[in-house]
Motif scaffolding. Sequence first.
Motif, PDB file in Angstrom:
ATOM      1  N   HIS A  33       5.555  47.138  25.244  1.00 34.59           N
ATOM      2  CA  HIS A  33       4.175  48.157  25.500  1.00 34.59           C
ATOM      3  C   HIS A  33       4.746  48.903  27.053  1.00 34.59           C
ATOM      4  CE1 HIS A  33       0.426  48.751  27.344  1.00 34.59           C
ATOM      5  NE2 HIS A  33       0.046  49.181  25.987  1.00 34.59           N
ATOM      6  N   SER A  34       5.782  49.519  26.982  1.00 31.47           N
ATOM      7  CA  SER A  34       6.204  50.248  28.180  1.00 31.47           C
ATOM      8  C   SER A  34       7.480  51.160  27.770  1.00 31.47           C
ATOM      9  CB  SER A  34       6.972  49.248  29.032  1.00 31.47           C
ATOM     10  OG  SER A  34       7.911  48.839  28.861  1.00 31.47           O
ATOM     11  N   VAL A  35       7.723  52.280  28.455  1.00 27.92           N
ATOM     12  CA  VAL A  35       8.975  52.936  28.279  1.00 27.92           C
ATOM     13  C   VAL A  35      10.323  52.538  29.082  1.00 27.92           C
ATOM     14  CG1 VAL A  35       8.102  54.800  30.002  1.00 27.92           C
ATOM     15  CG2 VAL A  35       9.622  55.339  27.996  1.00 27.92           C
ATOM     16  N   GLY A  36       9.757  51.993  30.181  1.00 27.86           N
ATOM     17  CA  GLY A  36      11.071  51.391  30.941  1.00 27.86           C
ATOM     18  C   GLY A  36      11.057  50.113  30.369  1.00 27.86           C
ATOM     19  N   HIS A  49       0.496  50.825  40.602  1.00 30.00           N
ATOM     20  CA  HIS A  49       1.431  51.254  39.127  1.00 30.00           C
ATOM     21  C   HIS A  49       0.276  51.447  38.008  1.00 30.00           C
ATOM     22  CE1 HIS A  49       5.210  50.166  37.101  1.00 30.00           C
ATOM     23  NE2 HIS A  49       4.506  50.733  36.314  1.00 30.00           N
ATOM     24  N   CYS A  80       4.738  43.511  28.512  1.00 30.78           N
ATOM     25  CA  CYS A  80       4.639  44.594  29.212  1.00 30.78           C
ATOM     26  C   CYS A  80       6.057  44.557  30.232  1.00 30.78           C
ATOM     27  CB  CYS A  80       3.475  44.740  30.126  1.00 30.78           C
ATOM     28  SG  CYS A  80       1.947  44.985  28.752  1.00 30.78           S
ATOM     29  N   HIS A  81       5.780  45.453  31.193  1.00 31.08           N
ATOM     30  CA  HIS A  81       7.030  45.308  32.042  1.00 31.08           C
ATOM     31  C   HIS A  81       6.840  44.031  32.969  1.00 31.08           C
ATOM     32  CE1 HIS A  81       3.999  47.006  34.654  1.00 31.08           C
ATOM     33  NE2 HIS A  81       4.953  46.783  35.852  1.00 31.08           N
ATOM     34  N   SER A  92       0.356  55.166  33.879  1.00 34.06           N
ATOM     35  CA  SER A  92      -0.056  55.329  32.280  1.00 34.06           C
ATOM     36  C   SER A  92      -1.212  54.744  31.881  1.00 34.06           C
ATOM     37  CB  SER A  92       0.953  54.700  31.428  1.00 34.06           C
ATOM     38  OG  SER A  92       1.046  53.291  31.811  1.00 34.06           O
ATOM     39  N   LEU A 104       3.212  58.249  27.042  1.00 33.25           N
ATOM     40  CA  LEU A 104       2.811  58.185  28.578  1.00 33.25           C
ATOM     41  C   LEU A 104       3.213  59.132  29.327  1.00 33.25           C
ATOM     42  CD1 LEU A 104       5.570  56.895  29.469  1.00 33.25           C
ATOM     43  CD2 LEU A 104       4.623  54.877  29.328  1.00 33.25           C
ATOM     44  N   ARG A 142      10.124  53.927  39.266  1.00 32.34           N
ATOM     45  CA  ARG A 142      10.363  52.405  39.656  1.00 32.34           C
ATOM     46  C   ARG A 142      10.588  52.336  41.142  1.00 32.34           C
ATOM     47  NH1 ARG A 142       8.163  51.340  35.469  1.00 32.34           N
ATOM     48  NH2 ARG A 142       9.025  49.925  33.718  1.00 32.34           N
TER      49      ARG A 142
HETATM   50  C1  8YV Z   1       3.000  50.520  32.132  1.00 34.39           C
HETATM   51  C2  8YV Z   1       5.323  51.506  32.819  1.00 34.39           C
HETATM   52  O1  8YV Z   1       1.762  50.559  32.706  1.00 34.39           O
HETATM   53  O2  8YV Z   1       5.759  52.142  30.590  1.00 34.39           O
HETATM   54  C3  8YV Z   1       6.307  51.805  31.570  1.00 34.39           C
HETATM   55  O3  8YV Z   1       7.632  51.790  31.695  1.00 34.39           O
HETATM   56  O4  8YV Z   1       5.910  51.326  33.885  1.00 34.39           O
HETATM   57  C4  8YV Z   1       4.105  51.707  32.757  1.00 34.39           C
HETATM   58  O5  8YV Z   1       3.617  52.855  32.327  1.00 34.39           O
HETATM   59  C5  8YV Z   1       3.666  49.380  31.906  1.00 34.39           C
HETATM   60  O6  8YV Z   1       4.921  49.239  31.776  1.00 34.39           O
HETATM   61  C6  8YV Z   1       2.724  48.666  30.817  1.00 34.39           C
HETATM   62  O7  8YV Z   1       3.488  47.613  30.035  1.00 34.39           O
END
Ligand code: 8YV
Length: 320
Positions: free
Chosen positions: A77-80, A287, A54-55, A290, A103, A240
Amino acid sequence: MSQKPRLWITRRLSDATLARAARDYDVVVNEADTPGTAADLIAASADFDAVVPCHSEHFSAEVVAQFAPRLKIVANHSVGVDHCDLPALKARGIAVTNTPDVLSDATAEIAILLMLGAARHAVAGDRIVRTGAWDFWSPSFMVGKQVTGARLGIIGMGRVGQAFARKARGFEMEIHYYNRNPVADDLAQGATYHASVESLLGVADFLSLHCPATPATKGLLNAERLALLPKGAVVVNTARGALVDEAALLAALQSGHVAAAGLDCFVTEPGGNPAFATQENIFMLPHIGSATTKTRDAMGFRALDNLDAFFAGKSPKDLL
Ligand code: 8YV
């Protein structure tokens, strides 16, 4: 491949995601659900072919430089991906993917919640009812800022920015945006393009941030730019924390130049900013943009889709 690839999942993902991962991979899940440390990541690079982080896991250049050669893919498991030093990972030949699209609606929903909550005194209103301190009412009591018909400025007209604009149109908002380049007309849906952030800020009665955190966007919303907002503007951040100079935002809120803020992201996470806690004109969430059941499943499945493609010898859809 006769043997299943060995996969480390750093956090407690959705049950459906974990079940699918266990079916298709030789998977180890961090059941403690604590953020993976630098030492954890370095150790994992020797024991696993793939990681789904994750982030909260930081793939800095320093960490990646200590990786063993086994790790082949980081399927976020994130878009960022600001937690990943992409050049460092690329230099080691490690593929990196993310989870765009899935998301956008959930994050846009949280941005709408924060915008409305900030505009209409959600924090103070909830507190006085909840604590039994509601002993007065007047037509001049808790008067907020109307969203319907107001001008909305969006910084970053990507997938989440567009999803937010779609929902904001339900409030008949006049939509303006800044993006590095204008988006196609069918995506802009009549929103007005501004070629500079400064130009956008002048018309942003409500301002919402939807751009990635990069070295170029760090501290984007600083004291000089906040001063360009119309007096009484409302600032929303679901992208962010690094995009905002938090001391400058606090000063703008305390002076009344910015009327209210809705924040789902902070420079320091977890934790947030204790200096914000005294301000009831800041509506804050931890945070969770999503964090819906549907979106968590979709994010997990998108990460696994990327892994499946990679281990089938194909190019993952979300390869960065
Ligand atoms: C997530 C987020 O909760 O996807 C992203 O970049 O910041 C969040 O939506 C988180 O990163 C899950 O890993």
